[in-house]
Design an enzyme around this catalytic site. Structure first.
Site, PDB file in Angstrom:
ATOM      1  N   HIS A  38     -10.217 -23.456  36.633  1.00 19.86           N
ATOM      2  CA  HIS A  38      -8.986 -22.830  37.118  1.00 19.86           C
ATOM      3  C   HIS A  38      -7.981 -22.621  35.985  1.00 19.86           C
ATOM      4  O   HIS A  38      -7.526 -23.588  35.373  1.00 19.86           O
ATOM      5  CB  HIS A  38      -8.383 -23.761  38.179  1.00 19.86           C
ATOM      6  CG  HIS A  38      -7.115 -23.288  38.773  1.00 19.86           C
ATOM      7  ND1 HIS A  38      -5.954 -24.027  38.758  1.00 19.86           N
ATOM      8  CD2 HIS A  38      -6.806 -22.140  39.420  1.00 19.86           C
ATOM      9  CE1 HIS A  38      -4.995 -23.382  39.382  1.00 19.86           C
ATOM     10  NE2 HIS A  38      -5.476 -22.221  39.791  1.00 19.86           N
ATOM     11  N   ARG A  39      -7.654 -21.374  35.728  1.00 14.04           N
ATOM     12  CA  ARG A  39      -6.806 -20.994  34.569  1.00 14.04           C
ATOM     13  C   ARG A  39      -7.420 -21.551  33.277  1.00 14.04           C
ATOM     14  O   ARG A  39      -6.699 -21.980  32.375  1.00 14.04           O
ATOM     15  CB  ARG A  39      -5.373 -21.486  34.755  1.00 14.04           C
ATOM     16  CG  ARG A  39      -4.754 -21.167  36.106  1.00 14.04           C
ATOM     17  CD  ARG A  39      -3.332 -21.681  36.240  1.00 14.04           C
ATOM     18  NE  ARG A  39      -2.914 -21.715  37.643  1.00 14.04           N
ATOM     19  CZ  ARG A  39      -1.831 -22.319  38.120  1.00 14.04           C
ATOM     20  NH1 ARG A  39      -1.009 -22.913  37.291  1.00 14.04           N
ATOM     21  NH2 ARG A  39      -1.535 -22.302  39.400  1.00 14.04           N
ATOM     22  N   GLU A  65     -11.383 -18.940  35.628  1.00 15.10           N
ATOM     23  CA  GLU A  65     -10.432 -18.094  36.334  1.00 15.10           C
ATOM     24  C   GLU A  65      -9.240 -17.837  35.437  1.00 15.10           C
ATOM     25  O   GLU A  65      -8.888 -18.686  34.590  1.00 15.10           O
ATOM     26  CB  GLU A  65      -9.994 -18.809  37.621  1.00 15.10           C
ATOM     27  CG  GLU A  65      -9.151 -17.983  38.562  1.00 15.10           C
ATOM     28  CD  GLU A  65      -7.687 -18.326  38.604  1.00 15.10           C
ATOM     29  OE1 GLU A  65      -6.981 -17.769  39.449  1.00 15.10           O
ATOM     30  OE2 GLU A  65      -7.221 -19.149  37.766  1.00 15.10           O
ATOM     31  N   ASP A  67      -5.211 -15.401  35.365  1.00 21.86           N
ATOM     32  CA  ASP A  67      -4.245 -14.585  36.107  1.00 21.86           C
ATOM     33  C   ASP A  67      -3.751 -13.460  35.201  1.00 21.86           C
ATOM     34  O   ASP A  67      -3.393 -13.722  34.042  1.00 21.86           O
ATOM     35  CB  ASP A  67      -3.046 -15.447  36.515  1.00 21.86           C
ATOM     36  CG  ASP A  67      -3.471 -16.656  37.334  1.00 21.86           C
ATOM     37  OD1 ASP A  67      -3.736 -16.495  38.523  1.00 21.86           O
ATOM     38  OD2 ASP A  67      -3.559 -17.767  36.748  1.00 21.86           O
ATOM     39  N   HIS A  80       0.199 -17.121  34.516  1.00 24.08           N
ATOM     40  CA  HIS A  80       0.247 -17.358  35.966  1.00 24.08           C
ATOM     41  C   HIS A  80       1.593 -17.032  36.582  1.00 24.08           C
ATOM     42  O   HIS A  80       1.688 -16.256  37.535  1.00 24.08           O
ATOM     43  CB  HIS A  80      -0.119 -18.816  36.267  1.00 24.08           C
ATOM     44  CG  HIS A  80      -0.027 -19.144  37.722  1.00 24.08           C
ATOM     45  ND1 HIS A  80       1.137 -19.581  38.331  1.00 24.08           N
ATOM     46  CD2 HIS A  80      -0.957 -19.085  38.701  1.00 24.08           C
ATOM     47  CE1 HIS A  80       0.920 -19.773  39.610  1.00 24.08           C
ATOM     48  NE2 HIS A  80      -0.336 -19.480  39.879  1.00 24.08           N
ATOM     49  N   GLU A 139      -7.753 -12.905  38.513  1.00 20.42           N
ATOM     50  CA  GLU A 139      -6.801 -12.778  39.623  1.00 20.42           C
ATOM     51  C   GLU A 139      -5.695 -11.809  39.251  1.00 20.42           C
ATOM     52  O   GLU A 139      -4.991 -12.005  38.245  1.00 20.42           O
ATOM     53  CB  GLU A 139      -6.194 -14.132  39.998  1.00 20.42           C
ATOM     54  CG  GLU A 139      -5.218 -13.952  41.167  1.00 20.42           C
ATOM     55  CD  GLU A 139      -4.472 -15.203  41.597  1.00 20.42           C
ATOM     56  OE1 GLU A 139      -4.878 -16.310  41.223  1.00 20.42           O
ATOM     57  OE2 GLU A 139      -3.465 -15.034  42.311  1.00 20.42           O
ATOM     58  N   LYS A 141      -2.266 -10.971  39.728  1.00 17.68           N
ATOM     59  CA  LYS A 141      -1.137 -11.793  40.197  1.00 17.68           C
ATOM     60  C   LYS A 141       0.070 -10.903  40.512  1.00 17.68           C
ATOM     61  O   LYS A 141       0.471 -10.074  39.693  1.00 17.68           O
ATOM     62  CB  LYS A 141      -0.801 -12.813  39.101  1.00 17.68           C
ATOM     63  CG  LYS A 141       0.246 -13.822  39.469  1.00 17.68           C
ATOM     64  CD  LYS A 141      -0.113 -14.642  40.676  1.00 17.68           C
ATOM     65  CE  LYS A 141      -0.948 -15.860  40.370  1.00 17.68           C
ATOM     66  NZ  LYS A 141      -1.360 -16.563  41.630  1.00 17.68           N
ATOM     67  N   ASP A 264      -9.294 -27.653  38.148  1.00 19.12           N
ATOM     68  CA  ASP A 264      -8.692 -27.865  36.832  1.00 19.12           C
ATOM     69  C   ASP A 264      -9.593 -28.732  35.955  1.00 19.12           C
ATOM     70  O   ASP A 264      -9.414 -28.777  34.732  1.00 19.12           O
ATOM     71  CB  ASP A 264      -7.337 -28.572  36.966  1.00 19.12           C
ATOM     72  CG  ASP A 264      -6.273 -27.717  37.636  1.00 19.12           C
ATOM     73  OD1 ASP A 264      -6.525 -26.530  37.917  1.00 19.12           O
ATOM     74  OD2 ASP A 264      -5.160 -28.251  37.884  1.00 19.12           O
TER      75      ASP A 264
HETATM   76  O1  G3P Z   1      -8.236 -18.870  41.937  1.00 13.68           O
HETATM   77  C1  G3P Z   1      -7.467 -19.467  42.896  1.00 13.68           C
HETATM   78  C2  G3P Z   1      -6.118 -19.904  42.465  1.00 13.68           C
HETATM   79  O2  G3P Z   1      -5.903 -19.538  41.133  1.00 13.68           O
HETATM   80  C3  G3P Z   1      -5.055 -19.378  43.307  1.00 13.68           C
HETATM   81  O3  G3P Z   1      -3.829 -20.010  43.106  1.00 13.68           O
HETATM   82  O4  G3P Z   1      -1.549 -20.104  42.259  1.00 13.68           O
HETATM   83  O5  G3P Z   1      -3.379 -21.073  40.930  1.00 13.68           O
HETATM   84  O6  G3P Z   1      -3.142 -18.621  41.109  1.00 13.68           O
HETATM   85  P1  G3P Z   1      -2.956 -19.946  41.790  1.00 13.68           P
HETATM   86 CA    CA Z   2      -4.933 -17.923  39.830  1.00 17.81          CA
END
Ligand code: G3P
Ligand code: CA
Length: 270
Positions: A38-39, A65, A67, A80, A139, A141, A264
Site C-alpha cells: 500500500h503506497r 499501490e 496514488d 496521496h 489509484e 485520487k 503497509d
Molecule cells: O488501495 C486502497 C487504498 O489505497 C485506499 O485508501 O486512502 O490509502 O488511498 P487510501
Molecule cells: Ca490509495
C-alpha cells in the site's frame, strides 16, 4: 481477460506458468493471495516514494499501490493527500504547485532521517523503473479536482505499450466510480477496480453494475467476510481489500478467501 490478468500477477509471484485444462495459460490459482504493498511498503519507507516501491519489490510483493494526482502544470504526480503538508516539507495543495515546485520538496524526512531527499515521483518515472518488475495498482485520487486525469493516465500507459493484454500487470482503481468507468471507456484493455468504503455499495445490484466494467471490487477490510467474497466471485470479479496493518487483519482476510491484500507491511502476508 479478468483471469488472464489475475493469473499474470500470480505467475510473477510463483515464477512459474500454471497451465489449466481449459487451455488458459494464466488461469488463477485460488490458493494464492496477492501481496499488494500500500503506497509501496509504506510501513517501512515513506509512502508513494521510490524508496517505498523499492522496498515493496525487495520484500517480494506481487504488486504495489500508488496514488496519482495532477500538478498545476498538468503532470501526473504520485502522492496521496491533496495537500503536500503531511508528507513533505512544503505546504499547500498539490494542484497549486508546478511539477518543478513539487520535485523540489523533500518527501522522505517526515518519515525518517534516512529518507531525507526522497522526492515526489511522477507516474512516468515509476512506470519506467518498475515495468516488468512489479504489478502496479494505480489509484486515481480525487479525480473531480483534475479534469482529464483519466486520459492522461491512459496516455502514460499507451506511450509505454503497457495497455496491451500481454503486458497487463497494471490495474487502475478509484473511489470515484464515474472516473473508473471513464478510464475503462478510454482504455478497456487495462483492468479496473472500484474502491468501496460504504456497505451500501456492496448490494447485489451494485456488484452487478460493477461487473459490467470492473474486474476488481476493493473494499475497506472491515466490510469483508466470506459471503462478500463469494458474492464478488459469483460476479466473476476479484477482491483486494485495504488496508491491513496487523497480523490479525491479514489472517482474517486470508481466512475469508480474498484474492489479494493491500497492506503497509508486505511481509505480514504469507
Ligand atoms: O488501495 C486502497 C487504498 O489505497 C485506499 O485508501 O486512502 O490509502 O488511498 P487510501
Ligand atoms: Ca490509495
Amino acid at each position: 481477460m479478468k483471469k488472464i490478468i489475475t493469473g499474470a500477477l500470480t505467475t510473477m509471484l510463483a515464477f512459474s506458468l500454471i497451465v489449466q485444462p481449459s487451455g488458459n495459460a494464466f488461469a488463477k490459482n485460488y490458493n494464492d493471495t496477492l501481496t499488494i504493498a500500500h503506497r509501496g511498503a509504506s510501513g517501512y519507507a515513506p509512502e508513494n516514494t521510490m524508496a517505498a516501491f523499492e522496498k515493496a519489490v525487495d520484500m517480494k510483493s506481487d504488486v504495489f499501490e500508488l496514488d496519482v494526482q495532477l500538478s498545476q502544470d498538468g503532470e501526473l504526480v504520485v502522492i496521496h493527500d491533496t495537500s503536500v503538508d503531511r508528507t513533505t516539507n512544503g505546504s499547500g495543495k498539490v494542484k497549486d504547485h508546478t511539477l518543478a515546485e513539487l520535485r523540489d520538496l523533500d518527501a522522505g524526512s517526515w518519515f525518517g532521517e534516512a529518507f531525507t531527499g526522497e522526492r515526489i515521483p511522477t507516474l512516468g518515472e515509476v512506470l519506467d523503473e518498475y515495468r516488468g518488475k512489479s504489478g502496479i495498482l494505480i489509484e486515481i485520487k480525487s479525480p473531480s479536482l483534475y479534469p482529464e486525469i483519466e486520459q492522461k493516465v491512459a496516455d502514460e500507459l499507451k506511450e509505454r505499450n503497457m495497455h496491451k493484454p500481454n503486458n497487463n500487470k497494471i490495474i487502475v482503481q478509484s473511489f470515484d466510480h464515474d472516473s473508473v468507468q471513464t478510464f475503462h471507456n478510454i482504455l478497456p484493455s487495462v483492468p479496473v477496480g472500484v474502491l468501496v468504503y460504504n456497505p451500501a455499495d456492496l448490494t447485489d445490484q451494485s456488484l452487478e453494475d460493477f461487473s459490467r466494467y470492473a474486474e476488481y471490487v476493493n473494499p475497506s477490510k472491515g466490510l469483508v467476510d466470506k459471503d462478500l467474497v463469494k458474492s464478488i466471485h459469483d460476479y466473476d470479479m476479484d477482491i483486494h481489500p485495504w488496508t491491513a496493518r496487523d497480523h490479525e487483519s491479514v489472517e482474517a482476510l486470508e481466512e475469508a478467501g480474498v484474492d489479494g491484500i493491500i497492506t503497509d507491511y508486505p511481509d505480514y502476508v504469507e
